[in-house]
Every structure is written in C-alpha cells, then in structure tokens.
Write a protein that holds these residues in place. Structure first.
Motif, PDB file in Angstrom:
ATOM      1  N   ILE A 159       1.102  -1.302   0.180  1.00  0.00           N
ATOM      2  CA  ILE A 159       0.229   0.109   0.092  1.00  0.00           C
ATOM      3  C   ILE A 159       0.979   1.081  -0.068  1.00  0.00           C
ATOM      4  O   ILE A 159       1.329   1.664   1.085  1.00  0.00           O
ATOM      5  CB  ILE A 159      -0.833  -0.107   1.270  1.00  0.00           C
ATOM      6  CG1 ILE A 159      -1.583  -1.397   1.251  1.00  0.00           C
ATOM      7  CG2 ILE A 159      -1.954   1.140   1.130  1.00  0.00           C
ATOM      8  CD1 ILE A 159      -2.534  -1.759   0.294  1.00  0.00           C
ATOM      9  N   ALA A 160       1.179   1.901  -1.215  1.00  0.00           N
ATOM     10  CA  ALA A 160       2.033   2.858  -1.444  1.00  0.00           C
ATOM     11  C   ALA A 160       1.229   4.326  -0.793  1.00  0.00           C
ATOM     12  O   ALA A 160       1.968   5.127  -0.406  1.00  0.00           O
ATOM     13  CB  ALA A 160       2.320   3.344  -2.770  1.00  0.00           C
ATOM     14  N   LEU A 161      -0.107   4.343  -0.767  1.00  0.00           N
ATOM     15  CA  LEU A 161      -0.779   5.505  -0.332  1.00  0.00           C
ATOM     16  C   LEU A 161      -2.161   5.104   0.477  1.00  0.00           C
ATOM     17  O   LEU A 161      -2.938   4.113  -0.135  1.00  0.00           O
ATOM     18  CB  LEU A 161      -0.988   6.640  -1.328  1.00  0.00           C
ATOM     19  CG  LEU A 161      -1.567   7.777  -1.044  1.00  0.00           C
ATOM     20  CD1 LEU A 161      -0.877   8.882  -1.812  1.00  0.00           C
ATOM     21  CD2 LEU A 161      -3.263   7.706  -1.266  1.00  0.00           C
ATOM     22  N   GLU A 162      -2.459   5.522   1.451  1.00  0.00           N
ATOM     23  CA  GLU A 162      -3.683   5.194   2.164  1.00  0.00           C
ATOM     24  C   GLU A 162      -4.527   6.449   2.618  1.00  0.00           C
ATOM     25  O   GLU A 162      -3.642   7.266   3.461  1.00  0.00           O
ATOM     26  CB  GLU A 162      -3.632   4.254   3.377  1.00  0.00           C
ATOM     27  CG  GLU A 162      -4.709   3.811   3.941  1.00  0.00           C
ATOM     28  CD  GLU A 162      -4.591   2.702   4.960  1.00  0.00           C
ATOM     29  OE1 GLU A 162      -5.270   2.544   5.912  1.00  0.00           O
ATOM     30  OE2 GLU A 162      -3.511   2.384   4.845  1.00  0.00           O
ATOM     31  N   HIS A 163      -5.622   7.080   2.023  1.00  0.00           N
ATOM     32  CA  HIS A 163      -6.157   8.098   2.415  1.00  0.00           C
ATOM     33  C   HIS A 163      -7.519   7.950   3.003  1.00  0.00           C
ATOM     34  O   HIS A 163      -8.197   7.146   2.061  1.00  0.00           O
ATOM     35  CB  HIS A 163      -6.084   9.095   1.488  1.00  0.00           C
ATOM     36  CG  HIS A 163      -6.574  10.513   1.892  1.00  0.00           C
ATOM     37  ND1 HIS A 163      -5.896  11.402   2.468  1.00  0.00           N
ATOM     38  CD2 HIS A 163      -8.010  11.014   1.894  1.00  0.00           C
ATOM     39  CE1 HIS A 163      -6.435  12.738   2.646  1.00  0.00           C
ATOM     40  NE2 HIS A 163      -7.908  12.615   2.279  1.00  0.00           N
TER      41      HIS A 163
END
Length: 303
Positions: A138-142
C-alpha cells in the motif's frame, strides 16, 4: 412457537431498526443532493481542461516533447503497476465496495498483475483494508474524505500520487472508481492515468474532440517559452482534475448506494414487522381460544 413476549420484543426491536435505517436514508439523500449541486461547477472546469488537452493532441504538441524533462509522458519498462482505487470508509452501501474490488481484480487478471508487481493507492478504508490483508503493498492510504470533498482537501494527496510516479514507485497508474449514473445505478470505470501517452489521452472517458467543440477552442497554440514548459503546468493539472473528478463521482455514487441500501433495509423491516404482527395476532388468538376452552371445560366439570 415463540411466546407472545418474544414476538413483541422482536417487533419493538425491528421498529427501532426501521427508524434508524429510515433516518439514514434521509441523511444519504440529503448528502446526495448537496454533492450534486456542489460538483456541477467543477465538472465545468474539468471539461474545459479536457478540451485544452484534447486540442494539444490535435496540434501535435505532444509529438516532439522532451520526455527527459517531462516524466509524466515518459515511457519506461513497467516493473510495477500502480492502481488507485476509490472506495468508502464504511459499510452500509450495498455492493458499492464489492464492485470496485471486483473491477480491480479483473484489471489485475487482464494484465497478469499480482501482489509482487502491483502497488495499491487507496482512497477509502475498505479498499486499503482488503488489499492490505492480502499482502499487497500500500503506497498511499487516505481515509476520512468528507461527504462533499473539496479540492484543497485532497490537494496534497494528488501531489503525492504524481511524486510517487516520478520517483518510480510504479511505472504506470490505473484509476478504478464507481461512476454515478443515477440514484439506482452506478458503473465501474478504470482509466490509465500514467504515463500520459497520446493514445491514453485520446481514449479517455470523454471524447476530447466533443468536449472541445462544445467550447469552440481552436487547435492552434503558440507556446512561451516552449511546449515542455507549458505541458509541465497543464498535464499535472489535468491528472489532478481527473482524480478529483473521480473522487467527486465516486462520493456521489456512494451516497446514492447508501440511500438505496437504507431504503431497501427500511422496506425489509416493514415486511418483517407485518409478518411479526400477523404471527403475534395468530398466537394471541390461539392463546385466547385455549383460555376459552379451559374456562368452558371447567364450567362443564362443575355441572
């Protein structure tokens, strides 16, 4: 058979649940109307930006750019593929999240992707949790996108997406989200965002020629200081507009899905209450009949 007291408890519990689902339906419907009113202006801006990019293609501005100074159009060997998925943070939205995961898995199967050569960028907790549990990077989690998102709210997120691509965290990027069709229907879309090739731009969801003709933009440009400098400004805005428009679209579909799911739950509660009422009346009637029979039997015994 359940006792009268048990049936009364179930009726009371179901009525309480019905009140909650009915209230949630009203809230989701209000949010849907609000985001539809709010996003109309942005769609106008996004269409104009698409028109500009469409005419840049027609004017062959992308044909001779220096890809070394414009990473977003540079083609490089695809070692890792990024997939930006837009889901909700919560449940109670019917098949909204399941459809996105199904579409994402179909995309992976089509391109022979797995957890070793795929990077997930997740807007919304459901998608992040699903792929995290299955060992994906998961490179980005918003999380925590508001009910009516603003561009300022996710500006840094959009910059991070572009920065990750330029840093070669992934070599291509696909966007998967729910497109709002109407209050009862949405469909799933996946778009290649990066790299920005002439073919990918020409095959985007909206026809650039059609959008451009609506605004009567001429396909002729004089660039100052040069085409690369112009594209370094226009293309990041273009990517940001696509992602933000997708977030707006997905949130609209989410509110519609929530409203529909709560409406369906309310209808089911109504049906269950009617069934329980009938069951209660029959049980009460049987109890009264038994009591009358016992009284009659007692009177006969006394005679």
């Amino acid at each position: 058979m359940a006792s009268l007291q048990d049936i009364k408890r179930r009726i009371s519990s179901t009525k309480n649940t019905r009140q909650i689902t009915s209230a949630m339906q009203l809230v989701s419907t209000a949010k849907l109307s609000k985001i539809q009113n709010s996003s109309n202006g942005y769609h106008e801006y996004a269409n104009r930006l698409k028109a500009v990019v469409g005419h840049l293609i027609e004017a062959h501005v992308l044909d001779n750019v220096d890809s070394a100074h414009l990473p977003m159009v540079a083609k490089r060997p695809i070692k890792k593929t990024g997939i930006l998925i837009v889901t909700s943070d919560r449940g109670l939205v019917g098949s909204y999240n399941a459809n996105i995961i199904k579409e994402t898995n179909a995309l992976m199967e089509k391109h022979n992707l797995n957890k070793d050569n795929t990077v997930i960028l997740a807007i919304g907790g459901n998608g992040a949790d699903f792929y995290k549990q299955r060992g994906f990077s998961i490179a980005l989690e918003h999380r925590g996108i508001s009910d009516v998102p603003t561009f300022n709210e996710i500006r840094q997120l959009l910059k991070t997406v572009i920065s990750l691509y330029e840093a070669e965290a992934f070599d291509s990027l696909h966007l998967v989200y729910n497109h709002f069709v109407n209050r009862l229907e949405s469909d799933q879309r996946n778009t290649q965002l990066l790299p920005l090739t002439k073919e990918a731009l020409a095959d985007s969801d909206d026809s650039h020629e059609e959008v451009a003709s609506d605004f009567q933009i001429q396909a002729a440009y004089d660039s100052e200081p040069d085409s690369t400098a112009v594209l370094n400004v226009v293309l990041p805005q273009y990517i940001q507009s696509l992602v933000f428009e997708a977030v707006l679209d997905a949130k609209t579909a989410e509110h519609a899905a929530s409203s529909t799911a709560m409406s369906s739950a309310t209808d089911s509660a109504d049906d269950l209450i009617a069934t329980l009422d009938l069951q209660y009346n029959r049980a009460r009637q049987a109890q009264i009949t038994t009591e009358i029979t016992e009284i009659t039997g007692g009177l006969v015994a006394l005679e």
